[in-house]
Design a protein around this motif. Structure first.
Motif, PDB file in Angstrom:
ATOM      1  N   PHE A 167       0.836  -1.193   0.000  1.00  0.00           N
ATOM      2  CA  PHE A 167       0.000   0.000   0.000  1.00  0.00           C
ATOM      3  C   PHE A 167       0.874   1.247   0.000  1.00  0.00           C
ATOM      4  CE2 PHE A 167      -2.979  -3.032   2.118  1.00  0.00           C
ATOM      5  CZ  PHE A 167      -3.922  -3.039   1.096  1.00  0.00           C
ATOM      6  N   PRO A 202      -1.491   0.880  -5.122  1.00  0.00           N
ATOM      7  CA  PRO A 202      -0.473  -0.006  -4.547  1.00  0.00           C
ATOM      8  C   PRO A 202       0.632  -0.298  -5.551  1.00  0.00           C
ATOM      9  CG  PRO A 202      -2.681  -0.821  -4.105  1.00  0.00           C
ATOM     10  CD  PRO A 202      -2.832   0.285  -5.102  1.00  0.00           C
ATOM     11  N   THR A 257       2.749  -0.755   4.539  1.00  0.00           N
ATOM     12  CA  THR A 257       2.319   0.481   3.894  1.00  0.00           C
ATOM     13  C   THR A 257       3.457   1.486   3.950  1.00  0.00           C
ATOM     14  OG1 THR A 257       0.069   0.066   4.716  1.00  0.00           O
ATOM     15  CG2 THR A 257       0.520   2.253   3.829  1.00  0.00           C
TER      16      THR A 257
END
Length: 471
Positions: free
Chosen positions: A4, A15, A39
């Protein structure tokens, strides 16, 4: 597995791959925002400067496990037929494991202790249940399923530019759609009758032979009490068996066939009468979840379980909760399904209970009032690098704290006890979930076996209410 990406204002971008994320981190263009799901946050880009593609989040709600699949979809038009074709590429697969049964058991235990204290320790007048409940009230164990699924939907919407949702909602009854006046015997023996019975039995008996426990083999419907000796076609008298057990049993009663295994007889008879609780839990929560998903103001596509299974067999995808989610709705082709799965287990955020209890409901010992020790809290994800002692090595997992400073770490390979706090570094705060990575267990060969299994149960010449062995 996709990574992410957020912009510098923490708004979701498309992404990226693991390789690209590693390059962005090495070049100083990104920072790690969250470890699980991994992320990164860019420091030199805004959402307005990026091109976003439509992403769809698909859900397959279940009683114990809910499958989620984040996919990128692309629609094309077939020039010859004018049909719209939808090709999806899987970016991430997730499986959310609920703790509804643990909540139910805890409430039942607490209620039993309360009733005993009220009844035996001292007399207290009965407390009448005069509280009103809203029309959409669900039991706490069921409400938990809706809340946790919606929490992860909202979390994924914050991490990725999700533009649409898909949910497996119902199994549409095509008979009543084609013939609204159908009823009675004509309805009971219609096209969906055999399918519903087979699917019900497969779920109820765990997709394994009731007599020998064989898995991944074609199964047949069998009468527990043979029809030739007065047995009925009711679902409570039906089970599933492999071909060898079905032939060996013939028209013998189960007491004669399993005379040497009385414990197995009791188990089969008890399970035959028990309802399918998982189906009841899903039926109670699916519409509540659907209404909550509609409140997100995103378009929600609903589809039937029959279409999900048809997509899975047609695309030769293994039977997994997350892959069932990917097959929900309109799907023509599917790519990148054989990847790692993020398994998410709901663990809760601790307890308000300050004591342990004996079996009689009396306090036994007292728990510490503080939930943190040495800067750590139970449930934190930590990395421990032990440089000396008997446990030299590197460990990554969830930590369980002690006031003494000797922690336990639950890793992917097992529990490691007695790790001192000075070796631990927190990499993510506790959020009520435990994480692990798993691989898709089924192979293409097993997928073919499952397809053959389903085909064996749907032979056009086989009456679903009558097994061949029982005649």
């Amino acid at each position: 597995m996709a990574v992410f990406v957020l912009d510098r204002r923490k708004r979701p971008l498309m992404p990226c791959s693991e390789k690209r994320a590693r390059l962005l981190l090495e070049r100083g263009r990104a920072r790690v925002h969250r470890m699980v799901p991994f992320t990164i946050r860019l420091v030199d880009r805004l959402q307005a400067d990026s091109v976003l593609q439509p992403l769809r989040l698909k859900l397959d709600p279940g009683s114990k496990t809910t499958g989620l699949a984040l996919v990128r979809e692309k629609e094309t038009v077939d020039v010859s037929t004018g049909e719209v074709l939808r090709a999806i590429t899987i970016l991430m697969l997730l499986e959310l494991k609920h703790r509804g049964q643990a909540i139910r058991d805890a409430l039942a235990s607490r209620g039993a202790f309360r009733r005993r204290r009220r009844g035996q320790l001292r007399y207290r007048p009965a407390r009448f249940d005069n509280r009103t409940k809203s029309e959409d009230w669900l039991a706490p164990s069921l409400q938990h399923r809706v809340d946790t699924v919606l929490a992860w939907v909202n979390r994924l919407m914050r991490l990725a530019p999700v533009t649409a949702l898909s949910q497996e909602l119902v199994r549409f009854d095509n008979q009543t759609m084609q013939n609204p006046e159908i009823s009675g015997t004509e309805y009971q023996q219609g096209t969906l009758f055999g399918y519903e019975v087979r699917e019900y039995l497969l779920e109820k008996w765990g997709r394994e032979c009731a007599y020998c426990g064989a898995e991944h083999t074609p199964l047949e419907i069998d009468h527990i009490h043979p029809r030739s000796k007065g047995g009925s076609d009711r679902v409570s008298n039906l089970t599933i068996a492999c071909h060898d057990c079905n032939q060996a049993k013939g028209n013998m009663p189960i007491e004669q066939f399993l005379a040497k295994f009385p414990e197995r007889i009791r188990k089969i008879l008890a399970q035959a009468k028990a309802p399918l609780r998982d189906a009841a839990a899903v039926n109670s929560t699916r519409w509540a979840l659907f209404q909550r998903l509609k409140a997100t103001n995103l378009p929600v596509e609903v589809a039937s379980g029959g279409r999900t299974k048809w997509n899975r067999h047609r695309l030769q995808v293994p039977k997994e909760h997350c892959l069932d989610a990917a097959c929900v709705g309109h799907v023509d082709t599917i790519e990148h399904w054989n990847q790692s799965v993020l398994s998410i287990k709901a663990t809760g955020r601790g307890s308000y209970q300050r004591t342990r209890l004996t079996r009689h409901g009396f306090p036994r010992g007292y728990l510490t009032r503080s939930k943190s020790a040495f800067g750590f809290q139970t449930g934190d994800m930590v990395k421990a690098v032990v440089t000396k002692g008997k446990k030299v090595g590197t460990y990554l997992g969830r930590v369980a704290i002690r006031a003494s400073g000797s922690f336990n770490i639950q890793t992917a390979t097992g529990l490691v006890q007695g790790i001192h706090h000075r070796f631990c570094t927190r990499i993510q705060c506790a959020d009520g979930y435990g994480y692990s990575w798993t691989k898709i267990a089924s192979t293409q060969g097993e997928a073919g076996m499952r397809a053959a299994h389903a085909a064996a149960l749907s032979l056009p010449g086989l009456n679903p209410g009558v097994s061949r062995a029982n005649g």
